[in-house]
Design an enzyme around this catalytic site. Structure first.
Site, mmCIF file in Angstrom:
data_model
loop_
_atom_site.group_PDB
_atom_site.id
_atom_site.type_symbol
_atom_site.label_atom_id
_atom_site.label_comp_id
_atom_site.label_asym_id
_atom_site.label_seq_id
_atom_site.Cartn_x
_atom_site.Cartn_y
_atom_site.Cartn_z
ATOM 1 N N LYS A 80 1.283 -6.997 3.283
ATOM 2 C CA LYS A 80 1.439 -6.956 4.356
ATOM 3 C C LYS A 80 1.115 -8.104 4.911
ATOM 4 O O LYS A 80 0.584 -9.569 4.605
ATOM 5 C CB LYS A 80 1.180 -6.006 5.162
ATOM 6 C CG LYS A 80 1.449 -4.799 4.129
ATOM 7 C CD LYS A 80 2.896 -4.312 4.257
ATOM 8 C CE LYS A 80 3.340 -3.424 3.764
ATOM 9 N NZ LYS A 80 2.842 -1.846 3.950
HETATM 10 C C1 LIG Z 1 2.900 -0.943 3.500
HETATM 11 C C2 LIG Z 1 4.709 0.681 3.726
HETATM 12 C C3 LIG Z 1 3.703 1.634 4.359
HETATM 13 C C4 LIG Z 1 2.718 2.100 4.466
HETATM 14 O O1 LIG Z 1 1.208 1.586 4.856
HETATM 15 P P1 LIG Z 1 -0.350 2.288 4.650
HETATM 16 O O2 LIG Z 1 -0.476 0.923 5.020
HETATM 17 O O3 LIG Z 1 -0.551 0.742 2.372
HETATM 18 O O4 LIG Z 1 -0.599 3.116 4.095
HETATM 19 C C5 LIG Z 1 4.609 2.742 5.257
HETATM 20 N N1 LIG Z 1 6.213 1.778 5.659
HETATM 21 C C6 LIG Z 1 6.361 0.440 4.851
HETATM 22 C C7 LIG Z 1 7.885 0.688 5.286
HETATM 23 C C8 LIG Z 1 5.703 -0.041 4.047
HETATM 24 O O5 LIG Z 1 6.201 -1.499 4.276
#
Ligand SMILES: *Cc1c(COP(=O)(O)O)cnc(C)c1O
Length: 384
Positions: free
Chosen positions: A184
């Site tokens: 992210k």
């Molecule tokens: C990465 C992601 C998640 C989940 O995030 P985590 O921190 O891994 O639980 C949820 N929604 C979207 C759109 C994502 O890209």
């Protein structure tokens, strides 16, 4: 597999290492002041009253649904072109996810018009996801929220730093959920954040993050309390001081890194927009995105696997965001969803390819990827 151009890469250096070492030397590993400081700085950055650090965005989404009172017998309208965590978080509460269409191939966000069609007597909330960091049409979503008395959850996993009409994503609906997973825009390896301007929700979220307990380890350490009560059902969705310390460093780097993502995106657009055989989504978008990923859509004549193999053979990693949730076996079996139910989503998801994008990526890598794509399209033309 050693990629010449990976799909993503983290921007870590000695400062993250030092931050981790400092926490380890301090001996205080979780539920501490660093987490509290990260929450304050995050809230300031996003422009929201309350922010709570949690173990993941999935945990954030789960708590968000529960804090809004969503449960058995309720429905939540959400996109299918999303990571599965979004719909799963609704299912955890006993509620039913009801999938709505994307707007079109250019605008891959949930279509407010279709959300309205999916609203029933049982609908309690809308969960939106700002795809790629490009904000959804929040005016229309908030209008529906007013008209039908629905809560709004913003999944901002892609959208840290993105703005909709001068307001950052995660401050427009009732609750915003962010991810600090390794790919992210900022990362703590695993981690996440919940934001809200609503103090009632805020109280619930704080309790649910840590077993619904009225006093926490740090309060007792400070001598503020000896015991505690449990006043609602909660979980262990806490983050730790090591990750929060990494988060502080990453948050500081975020504005510069988002700027770099934007420049790389503009360069990709310059090279690919108008190239025969390729659609570049969000073409007319002129707000502030967080430029989380760079998706393209191949034309209907393209063989996507062949395209991704062609890139792979030249050391370029690519991905698909996303296989649609309503076509997963679990969702078909449990909720009776299936093929033909969301034709736009299904069409897009068959033709989407995500290209490499990360802040430490050099311009020459973008040119490299685009050269390979144009080589692929030329070869395909000759073969025909
Ligand atoms: C990465 C992601 C998640 C989940 O995030 P985590 O921190 O891994 O639980 C949820 N929604 C979207 C759109 C994502 O890209």
């Amino acid at each position: 597999m050693k990629w010449k151009v990976p799909l993503f890469d983290v921007d870590f250096d000695e400062s993250e290492l030092k931050a981790v070492q400092d926490v380890i030397s301090s001996g205080w590993l979780t539920m501490g002041e660093i987490t509290w400081r990260l929450e304050r700085q995050f809230a300031d950055f996003v422009g929201v009253k309350n922010a709570f650090a949690v173990s993941s965005c999935t945990a954030a989404l789960h708590i968000a649904n529960m804090a809004l009172g969503i449960g058995s017998g309720h429905e939540v309208v959400c996109p299918s072109l999303n990571f599965v965590a979004g719909a799963n978080s609704i299912v955890y509460t006993g509620a039913k996810p009801v999938f709505a269409e994307i707007k079109d191939l250019n605008e891959l966000n949930i279509a407010a018009e279709d959300v309205e069609k999916k609203i029933t007597r049982n609908t309690k909330a809308v969960q939106v996801m700002h795809y790629g960091g490009y904000p959804c049409d929040m005016d229309k979503i908030m209008e529906l929220s007013d008209k039908y008395d629905l809560s709004v959850i913003e999944d901002c996993a892609h959208a840290l730093g993105a703005e909709y009409k001068n307001r950052k994503c995660g401050t427009i609906g009732d609750i915003g959920c962010f991810s600090f997973f390794s790919n992210k825009n900022m990362t703590t390896a695993e981690g996440g954040m919940i934001t809200t301007n609503n103090d009632n929700l805020s109280e619930r979220i704080k309790l649910m993050r840590s077993h619904g307990m009225t006093s926490l380890t740090l309060d007792r350490h400070y001598g503020h309390a000896f015991s505690y009560d449990v006043v609602r059902l909660g979980f262990n969705y806490r983050i730790d001081e090591i990750r929060s310390a990494i988060g502080m460093v990453q948050l500081k780097k975020l504005p510069k890194n988002n700027d770099r993502r934007r420049d790389l995106t503009l360069l990709y657009r310059e090279r690919l927009t108008g190239m025969e055989g390729i659609i570049v989504p969000f073409e007319h978008y002129n707000g502030i995105s967080s430029y989380h990923i760079f998706p393209i859509i191949l034309d209907t004549k393209s063989d996507r696997t062949g395209f991704m193999e062609f890139l792979k053979a030249r050391g370029i990693q690519s991905s698909i965001h996303y296989p649609p949730i309503h076509l997963f076996k679990y969702y078909r079996r449990t909720f009776g969803t299936g093929e033909g139910q969301l034709s736009l989503t299904e069409d897009a998801s068959k033709r989407l390819v995500t290209l490499p994008l990360y802040p430490t990526m050099g311009d020459e890598r973008v040119h490299n990827v685009c050269d390979v794509i144009s080589e692929y399209l030329k070869e395909r033309k000759i073969r025909k």
